[in-house]
Design a protein around this motif. Structure first.
Motif, mmCIF file in Angstrom:
data_model
loop_
_atom_site.group_PDB
_atom_site.id
_atom_site.type_symbol
_atom_site.label_atom_id
_atom_site.label_comp_id
_atom_site.label_asym_id
_atom_site.label_seq_id
_atom_site.Cartn_x
_atom_site.Cartn_y
_atom_site.Cartn_z
ATOM 1 N N MET A 190 0.840 -1.201 0.000
ATOM 2 C CA MET A 190 0.000 0.000 0.000
ATOM 3 C C MET A 190 0.877 1.254 0.000
ATOM 4 O O MET A 190 1.932 1.258 0.622
ATOM 5 N N PRO A 191 0.427 2.328 -0.637
ATOM 6 C CA PRO A 191 1.205 3.574 -0.608
ATOM 7 C C PRO A 191 1.328 4.160 0.793
ATOM 8 O O PRO A 191 2.336 4.762 1.130
ATOM 9 N N GLN A 192 0.274 3.968 1.621
ATOM 10 C CA GLN A 192 0.267 4.499 2.984
ATOM 11 C C GLN A 192 -0.219 3.434 3.959
ATOM 12 O O GLN A 192 -1.359 3.481 4.417
ATOM 13 N N PRO A 193 0.608 2.457 4.297
ATOM 14 C CA PRO A 193 0.166 1.432 5.253
ATOM 15 C C PRO A 193 -0.160 2.064 6.608
ATOM 16 O O PRO A 193 0.593 2.883 7.113
ATOM 17 N N GLY A 194 -1.305 1.702 7.145
ATOM 18 C CA GLY A 194 -1.737 2.279 8.412
ATOM 19 C C GLY A 194 -2.723 3.420 8.258
ATOM 20 O O GLY A 194 -3.232 3.944 9.248
ATOM 21 N N VAL A 195 -3.061 3.797 7.015
ATOM 22 C CA VAL A 195 -3.927 4.954 6.790
ATOM 23 C C VAL A 195 -5.335 4.721 7.332
ATOM 24 O O VAL A 195 -6.032 5.670 7.703
ATOM 25 N N ARG A 196 -5.768 3.472 7.418
ATOM 26 C CA ARG A 196 -7.119 3.208 7.917
ATOM 27 C C ARG A 196 -7.279 3.620 9.379
ATOM 28 O O ARG A 196 -8.398 3.776 9.871
ATOM 29 N N MET A 197 -6.174 3.771 10.099
ATOM 30 C CA MET A 197 -6.243 4.193 11.502
ATOM 31 C C MET A 197 -6.483 5.691 11.647
ATOM 32 O O MET A 197 -6.715 6.178 12.750
ATOM 33 N N GLY A 198 -6.401 6.435 10.555
ATOM 34 C CA GLY A 198 -6.646 7.871 10.605
ATOM 35 C C GLY A 198 -5.381 8.677 10.397
ATOM 36 O O GLY A 198 -4.266 8.177 10.522
ATOM 37 N N LYS A 199 -5.565 9.955 10.062
ATOM 38 C CA LYS A 199 -4.439 10.816 9.712
ATOM 39 C C LYS A 199 -3.458 11.031 10.868
ATOM 40 O O LYS A 199 -2.244 11.060 10.675
ATOM 41 N N LYS A 200 -3.973 11.208 12.097
ATOM 42 C CA LYS A 200 -3.084 11.467 13.223
ATOM 43 C C LYS A 200 -2.212 10.255 13.542
ATOM 44 O O LYS A 200 -1.015 10.399 13.811
ATOM 45 N N ALA A 201 -2.802 9.073 13.518
ATOM 46 C CA ALA A 201 -2.028 7.858 13.769
ATOM 47 C C ALA A 201 -0.992 7.661 12.672
ATOM 48 O O ALA A 201 0.171 7.322 12.949
ATOM 49 N N LEU A 202 -1.399 7.891 11.418
ATOM 50 C CA LEU A 202 -0.469 7.747 10.300
ATOM 51 C C LEU A 202 0.673 8.745 10.420
ATOM 52 O O LEU A 202 1.841 8.401 10.192
ATOM 53 N N SER A 203 0.353 9.966 10.804
ATOM 54 C CA SER A 203 1.384 10.993 10.973
ATOM 55 C C SER A 203 2.368 10.614 12.074
ATOM 56 O O SER A 203 3.577 10.815 11.936
ATOM 57 N N SER A 204 1.853 10.029 13.156
ATOM 58 C CA SER A 204 2.722 9.603 14.257
ATOM 59 C C SER A 204 3.661 8.489 13.816
ATOM 60 O O SER A 204 4.857 8.496 14.149
ATOM 61 N N ILE A 205 3.142 7.545 13.044
ATOM 62 C CA ILE A 205 3.971 6.454 12.529
ATOM 63 C C ILE A 205 5.056 7.014 11.600
ATOM 64 O O ILE A 205 6.233 6.632 11.690
ATOM 65 N N GLU A 206 4.663 7.926 10.716
ATOM 66 C CA GLU A 206 5.627 8.517 9.783
ATOM 67 C C GLU A 206 6.720 9.274 10.530
ATOM 68 O O GLU A 206 7.900 9.232 10.143
ATOM 69 N N THR A 207 6.345 9.958 11.623
ATOM 70 C CA THR A 207 7.329 10.685 12.428
ATOM 71 C C THR A 207 8.308 9.719 13.080
ATOM 72 O O THR A 207 9.530 9.967 13.108
ATOM 73 N N MET A 208 7.798 8.598 13.601
ATOM 74 C CA MET A 208 8.669 7.588 14.211
ATOM 75 C C MET A 208 9.639 7.022 13.185
ATOM 76 O O MET A 208 10.817 6.807 13.470
#
Length: 389
Positions: A190-208
């Motif tokens: 997927m282009p954005q794995p984890g996107v189903r959890m929402g933008k804030k969760a995805l942003s937190s993962i990307e930051t990590m």
């Protein structure tokens, strides 16, 4: 007394056995192993945070505690028209009232034998522990974690445990002072794995990922796995000394070969009451069932338990044991996740009306450890079950 046969000794099957007993049914649970494996806390086995036994719960003890019958056997076939099942040792069984909680199979990928999964057979968690220990002993290496998709059913993707183990391994290597010796890469089609959890969760993962210098291979389909590498559709190669991969769920072969109604992925079609279409008195719950709903819907343990409780309630209504309205699972479709990182966690919640993410440094990790204890104690009936947990 009305009786029910429950297939599967996982989270859904055990919850069904407990609640059918509460509704006054005589219950027989059939499982191919004698313990319940608690997958949400299995992420800690490979890193020795907990021993294997801590992620298990004896089905014999559960059966004795809740007064249901336990049969250890392997399911061979299912026939909805004849309302029968076939067992490896027990032969043909007729079942007018049946609950299918057998879980799902995994999508097949070429070379899958070169990978290990934290969501696969329980024994793979121990093999992962051995591989990690060997890699630490070696002192350096390349680590690749990922998960896959199912184009026929997006609800069967399970990536959360992959992220959790990945973050926990990073934390463990950091504590040992050797993290810089390892390349750590996460991959998914997927282009954005984890996107189903929402933008804030995805942003937190990307930051990590950015802060901890993790590599990524997103948006490329997996062509095959080899002994020390992953080959993608464009023939690019990701070298790996340890590959942890969670294939998406797929319908079990014995379901696909049965006459039960199925979606295109081989999951059992049910109505909103968990009743199997066209087979009166038969229900399907948890990963074995085909969920209807929004694109972000996901098969999770808490939803499987709701479906189990609803099936027990609806059976009691159908058999005239109570006069309440039937209960539906659609209204409970949501994503609930306490994503552990080893030194904290992030709490994710999503439904059709709201999406939120709460970062829980330090305390989040201890909350999830406490949940593992609570889950076992509440299943055994030693402490009360808290609403929503």
């Amino acid at each position: 007394m009305k009786s029910v046969l429950i297939l599967g000794g996982g989270i859904a099957g055990v919850e069904a056995a407990i609640y059918y007993r509460k509704e006054g049914f005589e219950v027989e649970l059939i499982s191919d192993r004698n313990y319940l494996f608690i997958y949400p806390i299995a992420i800690w086995i490979p890193l020795k945070t907990i021993p294997f036994q801590k992620a298990t719960l004896s089905l014999d003890k559960l059966a004795a505690r809740h007064n249901f019958r336990l049969t250890i056997d392997r399911l061979i076939s299912i026939n909805g028209a004849e309302k029968s099942i076939s067992l490896e040792s027990g032969g043909l069984r007729i079942a007018d009232h049946l609950v299918i909680a057998t879980g799902a199979a995994k999508m097949r990928h070429e070379g899958l034998e070169h990978t290990l999964s934290i969501c696969g057979a329980p024994e793979q968690s121990l093999l992962l522990k051995e591989k990690i220990e060997a890699l630490i002993e070696r002192g350096s290496g390349k680590i690749a974690f990922g998960f896959g998709g199912n184009p026929n059913d997006s609800s069967s993707v399970r990536g959360g445990p992959g992220f959790e183990l990945f973050f926990n391994l990073h934390h463990h290597l950091s504590q040992l002072g050797i993290r810089d010796n390892y390349e750590m890469t996460f991959f998914a089609p997927m282009p954005q794995p984890g996107v189903r959890m929402g933008k804030k969760a995805l942003s937190s993962i990307e930051t990590m990922f950015k802060n901890n210098h993790f590599g990524t291979r997103f948006g490329k389909k997996i062509k095959r796995f080899e002994t020390n590498s992953i080959i993608f559709e464009d023939n690019s190669v990701l070298e790996s000394d340890l590959t942890m991969f969670i294939p998406a769920g797929d319908g079990m072969t014995l379901i696909k070969e049965s006459d039960l109604p199925q979606n295109s992925a081989g999951f059992i079609r049910i109505n909103n009451y968990c009743e199997i279409e066209g087979v009166e008195g038969w229900y399907a719950i948890g990963d074995a069932s085909a969920l209807e709903g929004p694109e972000w819907r996901a098969k999770q343990g808490h939803l499987a338990e709701i479906m189990a409780r609803n099936a027990a309630h609806n059976s009691a209504v159908a058999y005239g044991l109570k006069s309440d309205p039937k209960k539906t699972y659609q209204e409970h479709l949501n994503i609930v996740c306490l994503m552990d990182t080893g030194n904290g966690a992030g709490f994710v919640y999503r439904n059709d009306k709201k999406v939120f993410f709460i970062s829980l440094p330090i305390i989040g990790h201890w909350m999830k450890l406490a949940w593992g204890w609570y889950y076992k104690m509440s299943k055994m009936g030693y402490i009360p079950r808290l609403p929503g947990m």
